[in-house]
Design a protein around this motif. Structure first.
Motif, PDB file in Angstrom:
ATOM      1  N   LYS A  14       0.823  -1.213   0.000  1.00 50.71           N
ATOM      2  CA  LYS A  14       0.000   0.000   0.000  1.00 50.71           C
ATOM      3  C   LYS A  14       0.857   1.263   0.000  1.00 50.71           C
ATOM      4  O   LYS A  14       0.620   2.182  -0.773  1.00 50.71           O
ATOM      5  N   GLY A  15       1.849   1.294   0.878  1.00 53.72           N
ATOM      6  CA  GLY A  15       2.697   2.491   0.978  1.00 53.72           C
ATOM      7  C   GLY A  15       3.480   2.736  -0.302  1.00 53.72           C
ATOM      8  O   GLY A  15       3.562   3.873  -0.788  1.00 53.72           O
ATOM      9  N   THR A  16       4.020   1.673  -0.876  1.00 48.34           N
ATOM     10  CA  THR A  16       4.826   1.773  -2.098  1.00 48.34           C
ATOM     11  C   THR A  16       4.007   2.316  -3.265  1.00 48.34           C
ATOM     12  O   THR A  16       4.442   3.216  -3.983  1.00 48.34           O
ATOM     13  N   LEU A  36       0.545   6.779  13.280  1.00 50.54           N
ATOM     14  CA  LEU A  36       0.678   6.165  14.606  1.00 50.54           C
ATOM     15  C   LEU A  36       2.147   5.936  14.959  1.00 50.54           C
ATOM     16  O   LEU A  36       2.567   6.178  16.102  1.00 50.54           O
ATOM     17  N   ARG A  37       2.947   5.492  13.966  1.00 48.92           N
ATOM     18  CA  ARG A  37       4.376   5.264  14.243  1.00 48.92           C
ATOM     19  C   ARG A  37       5.084   6.571  14.602  1.00 48.92           C
ATOM     20  O   ARG A  37       5.993   6.598  15.416  1.00 48.92           O
ATOM     21  N   ASP A  38       4.624   7.672  13.995  1.00 53.38           N
ATOM     22  CA  ASP A  38       5.183   8.978  14.336  1.00 53.38           C
ATOM     23  C   ASP A  38       4.863   9.337  15.793  1.00 53.38           C
ATOM     24  O   ASP A  38       5.717   9.840  16.530  1.00 53.38           O
ATOM     25  N   PHE A  86      -6.190   7.440   1.085  1.00 52.13           N
ATOM     26  CA  PHE A  86      -6.258   6.852   2.424  1.00 52.13           C
ATOM     27  C   PHE A  86      -5.545   5.506   2.392  1.00 52.13           C
ATOM     28  O   PHE A  86      -5.935   4.610   1.655  1.00 52.13           O
ATOM     29  N   ASP A  87      -4.489   5.396   3.188  1.00 49.06           N
ATOM     30  CA  ASP A  87      -3.624   4.214   3.197  1.00 49.06           C
ATOM     31  C   ASP A  87      -3.681   3.610   4.609  1.00 49.06           C
ATOM     32  O   ASP A  87      -3.216   4.225   5.565  1.00 49.06           O
ATOM     33  N   GLY A  88      -4.302   2.445   4.728  1.00 48.71           N
ATOM     34  CA  GLY A  88      -4.399   1.794   6.037  1.00 48.71           C
ATOM     35  C   GLY A  88      -5.672   2.150   6.795  1.00 48.71           C
ATOM     36  O   GLY A  88      -5.869   1.714   7.926  1.00 48.71           O
ATOM     37  N   GLY A 135      13.554  -2.866  10.831  1.00 47.87           N
ATOM     38  CA  GLY A 135      13.418  -3.115  12.258  1.00 47.87           C
ATOM     39  C   GLY A 135      12.039  -2.770  12.794  1.00 47.87           C
ATOM     40  O   GLY A 135      11.872  -2.529  13.990  1.00 47.87           O
ATOM     41  N   ARG A 136      11.017  -2.727  11.917  1.00 52.09           N
ATOM     42  CA  ARG A 136       9.665  -2.446  12.405  1.00 52.09           C
ATOM     43  C   ARG A 136       9.253  -3.518  13.400  1.00 52.09           C
ATOM     44  O   ARG A 136       9.315  -4.700  13.102  1.00 52.09           O
ATOM     45  N   SER A 137       8.794  -3.064  14.576  1.00 54.13           N
ATOM     46  CA  SER A 137       8.578  -3.998  15.692  1.00 54.13           C
ATOM     47  C   SER A 137       7.494  -5.025  15.396  1.00 54.13           C
ATOM     48  O   SER A 137       7.475  -6.105  15.979  1.00 54.13           O
TER      49      SER A 137
HETATM   50 MG    MG Z   1       2.115   0.913   5.243  1.00 53.34          MG
END
Ligand code: MG
Ligand code: ATP
Length: 195
Positions: A14-16, A36-38, A86-88, A135-137
């Protein structure tokens, strides 16, 4: 105005693909995962709550997620953009209903849902690889399995939800990034959405 939902399982790309759509269609990108990661990286109150769900492969509860999205849309919408990708989000039926309502209040709508369809073995392979590099948890085998379960139970019903509205564009998400992107463009163009 062109509002697109980019849809698919975790690791479907999706992001790509969003990056390319933004570039060519002049859309404003809203990725709830990045948002959310931010917050997690900045250690905000929302970040702490989000982390407790994301690290377990669970979704952030609908009522909270919908409030976060609505707030973001009100305060960060780029008035010069041709529309939003809208992604995610949405990831559940209640989120989809909330998005429809929010957009309606602004006299607009979801125009197209781009569904990236990728088989499970390939999804797992991609997420394991991404986990190694970034390294995404949540990109570890145990959490990946949980996320795929959540996708099947809570998110995949949105395919039928948007198919019934005639908005769903099924895209084969396997192969190289540029040919997938070409299929997206062709599919949008067939429905009169040109950049
Ligand atoms: Mg994504
Ligand atoms: P992709 O690899 O295709 O970009 P992804 O599932 O790996 O997708 P994100 O979209 O970045 O990654 O989402 C990461 C996590 O953030 C989710 O597993 C979930 O816990 C949380 N999250 C993101 N969006 C939502 C949402 N709309 N509702 C609830 N939780 C969400």
């Amino acid at each position: 105005m062109l509002n697109i939902v980019i849809f698919g399982a975790p690791g479907s790309g999706k992001g790509t693909q969003s990056e390319r759509l933004i570039r060519d269609y002049g859309l404003h990108h809203i990725s709830t995962g990045e948002l959310l990661r931010d917050h997690i990286a900045r250690g905000t109150e929302l970040g702490k709550i989000a982390d407790s769900f994301i690290s377990k492969g669970q979704l952030i509860p609908d009522d909270l997620m919908i409030r976060v999205l609505a707030h973001h849309l009100e305060n960060n919408s780029d008035k010069t953009a041709a529309g939003v990708i809208f992604d995610g989000f949405p990831r559940t039926i209640p989120q989809a209903e909330a998005l429809g309502k929010l957009l309606k209040e602004h006299n607009t709508d979801v125009h197209a849902v781009v569904g990236l369809e990728v088989d499970e073995d390939e999804l797992i392979r991609r997420m394991i690889e991404r986990g190694r590099q970034s390294g995404r948890s949540d990109d570890n085998p145990e959490t990946i399995k949980k996320r795929l379960d959540v996708y099947h139970n809570s998110t995949s019903p949105l395919r039928d939800y948007y198919k019934e509205q005639g908005k769903y564009h099924a895209i084969d998400g396997k192969g190289d990034v540029e040919s997938i992107y070409n299929s997206i463009r062709d599919s949008l163009a067939r429905n009169g959405f040109e950049n």
